[in-house]
Design a protein around this motif. Structure first.
Motif, short mmCIF file in Angstrom:
data_model
loop_
_atom_site.label_atom_id
_atom_site.label_comp_id
_atom_site.label_asym_id
_atom_site.label_seq_id
_atom_site.Cartn_x
_atom_site.Cartn_y
_atom_site.Cartn_z
N ASP A 256 116.89 43.85 -5.63
CA ASP A 256 116.19 42.97 -6.01
C ASP A 256 115.79 42.70 -4.18
OD1 ASP A 256 118.24 40.73 -4.84
OD2 ASP A 256 119.54 41.84 -6.45
N ASP A 257 115.42 41.27 -4.42
CA ASP A 257 115.00 40.88 -3.48
C ASP A 257 115.09 39.00 -3.43
OD1 ASP A 257 113.52 40.05 -5.54
OD2 ASP A 257 111.03 39.81 -4.19
N GLY A 258 116.99 38.49 -3.85
CA GLY A 258 117.07 37.67 -3.62
C GLY A 258 117.84 37.48 -3.08
N ALA A 259 118.38 36.19 -2.40
CA ALA A 259 119.18 36.09 -1.73
C ALA A 259 121.11 37.14 -1.36
CB ALA A 259 119.95 34.71 -1.97
N GLY A 260 121.04 38.15 -2.31
CA GLY A 260 122.32 38.90 -1.73
C GLY A 260 123.44 38.00 -1.95
N ILE A 261 124.25 39.19 -1.35
CA ILE A 261 125.72 38.98 -1.86
C ILE A 261 126.28 37.83 -1.14
CG2 ILE A 261 128.54 39.62 -2.89
CD1 ILE A 261 127.35 40.88 -5.38
N PRO A 262 126.95 36.53 -0.95
CA PRO A 262 127.49 35.94 -0.31
C PRO A 262 128.74 37.58 0.26
CG PRO A 262 127.25 34.78 -2.18
CD PRO A 262 126.72 36.27 -1.96
N GLU A 263 128.29 36.53 1.93
CA GLU A 263 128.91 37.21 2.77
C GLU A 263 130.72 37.86 2.18
OE1 GLU A 263 127.70 37.71 6.88
OE2 GLU A 263 129.44 38.80 7.29
N LEU A 264 130.63 36.07 2.42
CA LEU A 264 132.83 36.17 2.04
C LEU A 264 132.92 37.20 0.88
CD1 LEU A 264 133.11 32.48 3.66
CD2 LEU A 264 134.06 34.91 4.29
N PHE A 265 131.85 36.87 -0.23
CA PHE A 265 132.24 37.26 -1.48
C PHE A 265 131.82 38.91 -1.38
CE2 PHE A 265 131.04 38.49 -5.68
CZ PHE A 265 132.00 38.07 -6.65
N ALA A 266 131.58 38.98 -0.78
CA ALA A 266 131.23 40.85 -1.00
C ALA A 266 132.41 42.42 -1.47
CB ALA A 266 130.75 41.53 0.06
N PRO A 267 133.19 41.30 -0.40
CA PRO A 267 134.45 42.61 -0.92
C PRO A 267 135.45 42.68 -1.98
CG PRO A 267 135.84 41.13 0.92
CD PRO A 267 134.02 40.37 0.57
N GLU A 306 124.97 47.92 -0.70
CA GLU A 306 124.11 47.37 0.18
C GLU A 306 123.31 46.37 0.36
OE1 GLU A 306 122.07 51.57 1.01
OE2 GLU A 306 123.80 52.50 0.90
N PRO A 307 123.13 45.70 1.56
CA PRO A 307 122.52 43.97 1.61
C PRO A 307 121.26 45.18 2.06
CG PRO A 307 124.15 43.81 4.08
CD PRO A 307 124.26 45.24 2.99
N ARG A 308 119.79 44.14 1.92
CA ARG A 308 118.74 45.05 2.27
C ARG A 308 118.42 43.84 3.01
NH1 ARG A 308 115.03 44.54 -2.55
NH2 ARG A 308 113.80 46.66 -1.21
N VAL A 309 117.09 44.24 4.34
CA VAL A 309 116.91 43.73 5.63
C VAL A 309 115.05 43.70 4.36
CG1 VAL A 309 116.21 43.18 7.33
CG2 VAL A 309 118.08 44.74 6.40
N PRO A 310 115.03 41.63 4.93
CA PRO A 310 114.87 40.67 5.24
C PRO A 310 116.35 39.80 4.31
CG PRO A 310 113.28 40.53 4.63
CD PRO A 310 113.36 41.68 4.36
N PHE A 315 122.22 48.36 -4.73
CA PHE A 315 123.72 48.52 -5.56
C PHE A 315 123.56 49.83 -5.90
CE2 PHE A 315 124.60 44.36 -6.47
CZ PHE A 315 126.20 44.32 -6.32
N LYS A 316 124.10 50.91 -5.06
CA LYS A 316 123.56 52.56 -5.48
C LYS A 316 124.60 52.96 -6.14
CE LYS A 316 120.90 52.20 -1.09
NZ LYS A 316 120.25 53.03 0.05
N VAL A 317 124.39 53.69 -6.83
CA VAL A 317 125.39 55.44 -7.78
C VAL A 317 124.96 56.31 -7.24
CG1 VAL A 317 125.98 55.42 -9.95
CG2 VAL A 317 125.07 53.47 -9.11
#
Ligand SMILES: Nc1ncnc2c1ncn2[C@@H]1O[C@H](COP(=O)(O)OP(=O)(O)OP(=O)(O)O)[C@@H](O)[C@H]1O
Ligand SMILES: [Mg+2]
Length: 322
Positions: A256-267, A306-310, A315-317
């Motif tokens: 998607d082209d949203g804000a992505g997962i917040p870095e601190l929450f990612a783990p 994986e975060p997307r650029v920009p 999410f990959k399976v």
């Protein structure tokens, strides 16, 4: 162990459990290893052993590992006496039960979380129903309609949660999957038809003909539906489903082209009952990605983020291509 609590002889297992070598253990006492909060736990039992009143006992304790962290151990203590029955020393048999304790804690928290999550829709349902029963006659029609809509929404939420819990418990017990050849192009287009994108979202599917995987179609559909619903809820305006074959694997991604997962929450995103700070007004119980992770494993594959650029999420399976 001597009657005053010094290690007299130790085997390799104890060294492995505690992280100390033999020499360091022999220069320490049982008390040195015990978590200070647990020192007094079996004082009375230890006294009874020393006095020869008791021959053996079992106790669960926390020891401190040489590396500094806490370990849970089951200690079985038995007394060795001389011919006259005088206590000589004690034999400690120590089992590392940290993993069991960890699971117990996890299970307790899980049930607690599930109960809390269920309580909130049920509280609304009970409240709104009571209101309708008492005062529907004096209520304006639009308020009655709003109440009924709230009932429908909250029941649906409770039902979803229960379905998720059932899925998880089934997965935990080792789900039976019936693996078969799934042609991705037609499978993905069928799934996308079954769960149409919300009106304001643009959905693109880039799945070439000719890629097939070994999977259970029902389970794979659950994976896709969960990832799509997240992308719709937390993403931007466009969502893309893509599949690629890389050697013997097929990689399906939901982007998607949203804000992505917040870095601190990612783990923590794949843990049960965890939701990020970006959820806004979206309801959910934080089970979707936990289910996806378990489903991917049950299909012999894996899922990752994986975060997307920009910006945005991907999410990959990975599944086995055939
Ligand atoms: N595509 C995404 N973009 C940004 N954040 C996401 C995305 N997908 C998941 N998240 C974050 O990860 C969290 C966990 O997702 P998960 O699917 O496990 O739970 P949920 O969607 O909150 O609830 P449920 O799936 O049980 O209804 C979400 O709450 C959100 O914070
Ligand atoms: Mg979700």
């Amino acid at each position: 162990v001597s009657l005053d609590g010094r290690w007299l002889r130790v085997n390799r297992s104890l060294c492995e459990i505690t992280g100390y070598d033999q020499e360091s253990l022999l220069s320490r006492t049982v008390r040195d290893l015990t978590n200070p909060d647990d020192v007094d736990n079996d004082k009375e039992l230890a006294r009874a052993i020393r006095a020869g009143e008791l021959r053996s006992y079992h106790v669960e304790k926390r020891y401190r590992h040489a590396a500094g962290h806490e370990i849970f151990v089951l200690v079985s203590v038995s007394l060795v006496q001389d011919e006259q029955g005088r206590p000589l020393h004690a034999i400690f048999q120590i089992t590392d039960i940290s993993e069991r304790k960890r699971l117990e804690t996890f299970k307790g928290q899980f049930i607690n979380n599930a109960a809390h999550e269920l309580r909130s829709p049920l509280t609304t349902i009970a409240g709104v129903t009571a209101l309708l029963v008492d005062s529907r006659e004096s209520m304006p029609q639009d308020q009655i309609e709003q109440s009924l809509a709230a009932l429908a929404r909250q029941s649906e939420r409770a039902r979803e949660l229960i379905n998720n819990l059932l899925d998880l418990s089934q997965l935990e017990r080792g789900l039976k999957v019936s693996l078969q050849k799934v042609r991705l192009a037609s499978f993905v287009s069928k799934t996308l038809e079954a769960v149409p994108a919300p009106e304001e979202k643009v959905l693109t599917s880039l799945v070439p003909e000719g890629i097939s995987v070994l999977a259970d179609p029902l389970r794979l559909e659950q994976v896709l539906v969960n990832l799509l619903s997240n992308a719709y809820r937390y993403g931007g305006s466009s969502v893309t489903v893509e599949a690629k074959q890389v050697e013997k694997s097929a990689i399906i991604s939901v982007q998607d082209d949203g804000a992505g997962i917040p870095e601190l929450f990612a783990p923590r995103m794949f843990e049960e009952f965890t939701r990020g700070p970006n959820v806004g007004k979206n309801t959910g119980s934080g089970l979707g990605l936990a289910i996806v992770r378990q489903l991917a494993a049950a299909l012999g594959g894996e899922v990752w983020y994986e975060p997307r650029v920009p910006c945005g999420s991907s999410f990959k399976v990975r599944l086995q291509a055939i």
